[in-house]
Design a protein around this motif. Sequence first.
Motif, PDB file in Angstrom:
ATOM      1  N   THR A 169      -9.337   6.115  -3.150  1.00  0.00           N
ATOM      2  CA  THR A 169      -8.090   5.551  -3.663  1.00  0.00           C
ATOM      3  C   THR A 169      -8.244   5.077  -5.091  1.00  0.00           C
ATOM      4  N   SER A 170      -9.369   4.392  -5.357  1.00  0.00           N
ATOM      5  CA  SER A 170      -9.575   3.903  -6.721  1.00  0.00           C
ATOM      6  C   SER A 170      -9.717   5.054  -7.701  1.00  0.00           C
ATOM      7  N   GLN A 171     -10.388   6.142  -7.270  1.00  0.00           N
ATOM      8  CA  GLN A 171     -10.533   7.297  -8.156  1.00  0.00           C
ATOM      9  C   GLN A 171      -9.178   7.948  -8.413  1.00  0.00           C
ATOM     10  N   ILE A 172      -8.384   8.097  -7.356  1.00  0.00           N
ATOM     11  CA  ILE A 172      -7.058   8.690  -7.503  1.00  0.00           C
ATOM     12  C   ILE A 172      -6.165   7.802  -8.348  1.00  0.00           C
ATOM     13  N   ALA A 173      -6.284   6.496  -8.107  1.00  0.00           N
ATOM     14  CA  ALA A 173      -5.454   5.569  -8.884  1.00  0.00           C
ATOM     15  C   ALA A 173      -5.792   5.647 -10.351  1.00  0.00           C
ATOM     16  N   GLY A 174      -7.069   5.814 -10.634  1.00  0.00           N
ATOM     17  CA  GLY A 174      -7.456   5.940 -12.038  1.00  0.00           C
ATOM     18  C   GLY A 174      -6.884   7.196 -12.653  1.00  0.00           C
ATOM     19  N   ASP A 175      -6.873   8.274 -11.882  1.00  0.00           N
ATOM     20  CA  ASP A 175      -6.296   9.509 -12.412  1.00  0.00           C
ATOM     21  C   ASP A 175      -4.789   9.377 -12.585  1.00  0.00           C
ATOM     22  N   GLU A 176      -4.150   8.673 -11.605  1.00  0.00           N
ATOM     23  CA  GLU A 176      -2.703   8.568 -11.646  1.00  0.00           C
ATOM     24  C   GLU A 176      -2.220   7.644 -12.742  1.00  0.00           C
ATOM     25  N   GLU A 177      -3.038   6.625 -13.042  1.00  0.00           N
ATOM     26  CA  GLU A 177      -2.607   5.667 -14.051  1.00  0.00           C
ATOM     27  C   GLU A 177      -2.780   6.208 -15.465  1.00  0.00           C
ATOM     28  N   ALA A 178      -3.518   7.308 -15.580  1.00  0.00           N
ATOM     29  CA  ALA A 178      -3.685   7.885 -16.914  1.00  0.00           C
ATOM     30  C   ALA A 178      -2.378   8.553 -17.341  1.00  0.00           C
ATOM     31  N   GLY A 179      -1.866   8.143 -18.447  1.00  0.00           N
ATOM     32  CA  GLY A 179      -0.613   8.721 -18.937  1.00  0.00           C
ATOM     33  C   GLY A 179       0.615   7.941 -18.480  1.00  0.00           C
ATOM     34  N   ASP A 180       1.760   8.345 -18.952  1.00  0.00           N
ATOM     35  CA  ASP A 180       3.016   7.681 -18.585  1.00  0.00           C
ATOM     36  C   ASP A 180       3.595   8.300 -17.320  1.00  0.00           C
ATOM     37  N   VAL A 181       4.144   7.412 -16.445  1.00  0.00           N
ATOM     38  CA  VAL A 181       4.775   7.850 -15.194  1.00  0.00           C
ATOM     39  C   VAL A 181       6.256   7.537 -15.291  1.00  0.00           C
ATOM     40  N   PRO A 182       7.132   8.520 -15.019  1.00  0.00           N
ATOM     41  CA  PRO A 182       8.582   8.252 -15.056  1.00  0.00           C
ATOM     42  C   PRO A 182       8.966   7.209 -14.026  1.00  0.00           C
ATOM     43  N   GLN A 193      -1.223   6.414  -3.107  1.00  0.00           N
ATOM     44  CA  GLN A 193      -2.250   6.523  -2.063  1.00  0.00           C
ATOM     45  C   GLN A 193      -2.792   5.139  -1.685  1.00  0.00           C
ATOM     46  N   HIS A 194      -3.016   4.273  -2.660  1.00  0.00           N
ATOM     47  CA  HIS A 194      -3.588   2.944  -2.389  1.00  0.00           C
ATOM     48  C   HIS A 194      -2.643   2.109  -1.531  1.00  0.00           C
ATOM     49  N   CYS A 195      -1.377   2.058  -1.879  1.00  0.00           N
ATOM     50  CA  CYS A 195      -0.422   1.248  -1.119  1.00  0.00           C
ATOM     51  C   CYS A 195      -0.161   1.849   0.262  1.00  0.00           C
ATOM     52  N   ALA A 196      -0.197   3.203   0.388  1.00  0.00           N
ATOM     53  CA  ALA A 196      -0.013   3.825   1.697  1.00  0.00           C
ATOM     54  C   ALA A 196      -1.134   3.432   2.652  1.00  0.00           C
ATOM     55  N   VAL A 197      -2.369   3.407   2.147  1.00  0.00           N
ATOM     56  CA  VAL A 197      -3.498   2.978   2.991  1.00  0.00           C
ATOM     57  C   VAL A 197      -3.351   1.520   3.390  1.00  0.00           C
ATOM     58  N   SER A 198      -2.864   0.679   2.465  1.00  0.00           N
ATOM     59  CA  SER A 198      -2.641  -0.734   2.795  1.00  0.00           C
ATOM     60  C   SER A 198      -1.583  -0.893   3.871  1.00  0.00           C
ATOM     61  N   VAL A 199      -0.518  -0.099   3.806  1.00  0.00           N
ATOM     62  CA  VAL A 199       0.527  -0.170   4.833  1.00  0.00           C
ATOM     63  C   VAL A 199      -0.033   0.268   6.186  1.00  0.00           C
ATOM     64  N   GLU A 200      -0.887   1.299   6.201  1.00  0.00           N
ATOM     65  CA  GLU A 200      -1.457   1.787   7.460  1.00  0.00           C
ATOM     66  C   GLU A 200      -2.336   0.742   8.133  1.00  0.00           C
ATOM     67  N   ARG A 201      -2.987  -0.132   7.351  1.00  0.00           N
ATOM     68  CA  ARG A 201      -3.912  -1.127   7.919  1.00  0.00           C
ATOM     69  C   ARG A 201      -3.196  -2.345   8.472  1.00  0.00           C
ATOM     70  N   GLU A 202      -1.881  -2.433   8.315  1.00  0.00           N
ATOM     71  CA  GLU A 202      -1.149  -3.560   8.872  1.00  0.00           C
ATOM     72  C   GLU A 202      -1.134  -3.499  10.393  1.00  0.00           C
ATOM     73  N   VAL A 203      -0.850  -4.645  10.997  1.00  0.00           N
ATOM     74  CA  VAL A 203      -0.840  -4.699  12.470  1.00  0.00           C
ATOM     75  C   VAL A 203       0.251  -3.789  13.032  1.00  0.00           C
ATOM     76  N   VAL A 204       1.462  -3.859  12.458  1.00  0.00           N
ATOM     77  CA  VAL A 204       2.566  -2.982  12.869  1.00  0.00           C
ATOM     78  C   VAL A 204       3.024  -2.233  11.613  1.00  0.00           C
ATOM     79  N   PRO A 205       2.419  -1.091  11.295  1.00  0.00           N
ATOM     80  CA  PRO A 205       2.783  -0.378  10.057  1.00  0.00           C
ATOM     81  C   PRO A 205       4.188   0.222  10.148  1.00  0.00           C
ATOM     82  N   LYS A 206       4.950  -0.022   9.094  1.00  0.00           N
ATOM     83  CA  LYS A 206       6.332   0.507   9.018  1.00  0.00           C
ATOM     84  C   LYS A 206       6.571   1.056   7.625  1.00  0.00           C
ATOM     85  N   CYS A 207       7.442   2.029   7.556  1.00  0.00           N
ATOM     86  CA  CYS A 207       7.822   2.617   6.275  1.00  0.00           C
ATOM     87  C   CYS A 207       8.591   1.578   5.453  1.00  0.00           C
TER      88      CYS A 207
END
Length: 386
Positions: free
Chosen positions: A316-329, A356-370
């Motif tokens: 996640t940290s590696q992906i986040a680093g790639d995703e944070e590079a550059g501007d995101v609309p 990806q990072h926040c999706a993994v955090s949501v999955e680790r919750e006791v009752v994960p919801k969208c």
Amino acid sequence: MSSHEQALASLISQLALSFDGAVLGVALAYAAVRTIFRFKSTSTALRKIRVAPSLGVADLRSLLEEDQSDSTEEPIVVIRGAVEARSAGDGRSWKSLRSNVLVSQESGDKAVIIQRTQTYIYHEWRGFFGWTSDLRAIIGRSWNKKESTSMRKVPFILVEGGQWPQSDCVIVNMDGSRHPLPLTTVYHQLQPINASPYTFLQALFGHEYPVGLLDEEKILPLGKEITAVGICSFNNGVPEIKSCKELPYFLSDKTKDQMLLDLAFKTKILLWSGMVLGSLSIGILGYAFVRNWNKWKEWRLRRFQQSAHAAPDDATSQIAGDEEAGDVPDGELCVICLMRRRRSAFIPCGHLVCCQHCAVSVEREVVPKCPVCRMAIRSSVRIYSS
């Protein structure tokens, strides 16, 4: 109790209670084992002394002759007799038996054993640098030798009281004996020691310095009635008794009945002490084992969870680093962190609203919801754009 002594007591208690009391349990188990071994040796000695024949010096020769004809094993006997000196010769005549006698220097009594003990009595004053004495109290006492003992012995025998030299005799063999002796104190005096310049320096720095000398003299006098317990045999045709290492007595003021009462009392005390110490050690060791086992399992579980979460976090940290590079609309930002690009879709709703990072955090919750439709989710899948 001084502060240093309190610190020492606290250190010892912390050491004993370390590992949830395991050290204390091991110490109690060691004491219980030692007590059980002492109980076994004491009960064995009690049984041997109980069955040992108690007789006089005159009856010993006939007993030894009967035992030699029946068995080759040397018997253990209990003999009561009076102390008489024996020369270094063959010990056959009255003159030779009375020729080797010790005389007490202080009382003038005739004896076969003379023990002289000089004990230095020390005084502690903390002085101007008194912390040194407190430091020694924690580490240990002074290494100076405070007691000196000298002992003189001559060969001696046991005879029937009031019948010597007409009666028979028993040679007492003291070789290898470490048993206590029934000595009588004939001199006991405390002498003061005069101070010297060196004593002043010792007191100045808080060291121990002698203030008195206790001079003591003990003897085993001629004619004293004692009891000998040991192995008997013939030595050049004369009965001889020597100590038995398995017995706690060799020469004693006590009679056989008094020895039996003393050993029976010690046996009971050792038995109950061993049972109590053993029960305490088993309880403490069991408690310490359960506590440490639970701690070990919790540690294993934490290590497993950390290793399981380490790989997703690294990815996640590696992906986040790639995703944070550059501007995101703005329309492609994660709805939770508003920093990274949307890359993960939830299953089964299929919303692509989180990185990806926040999706993994949501999955680790006791009752994960969208976070959009609030539907319960099972997992998430990363979406790759070509």
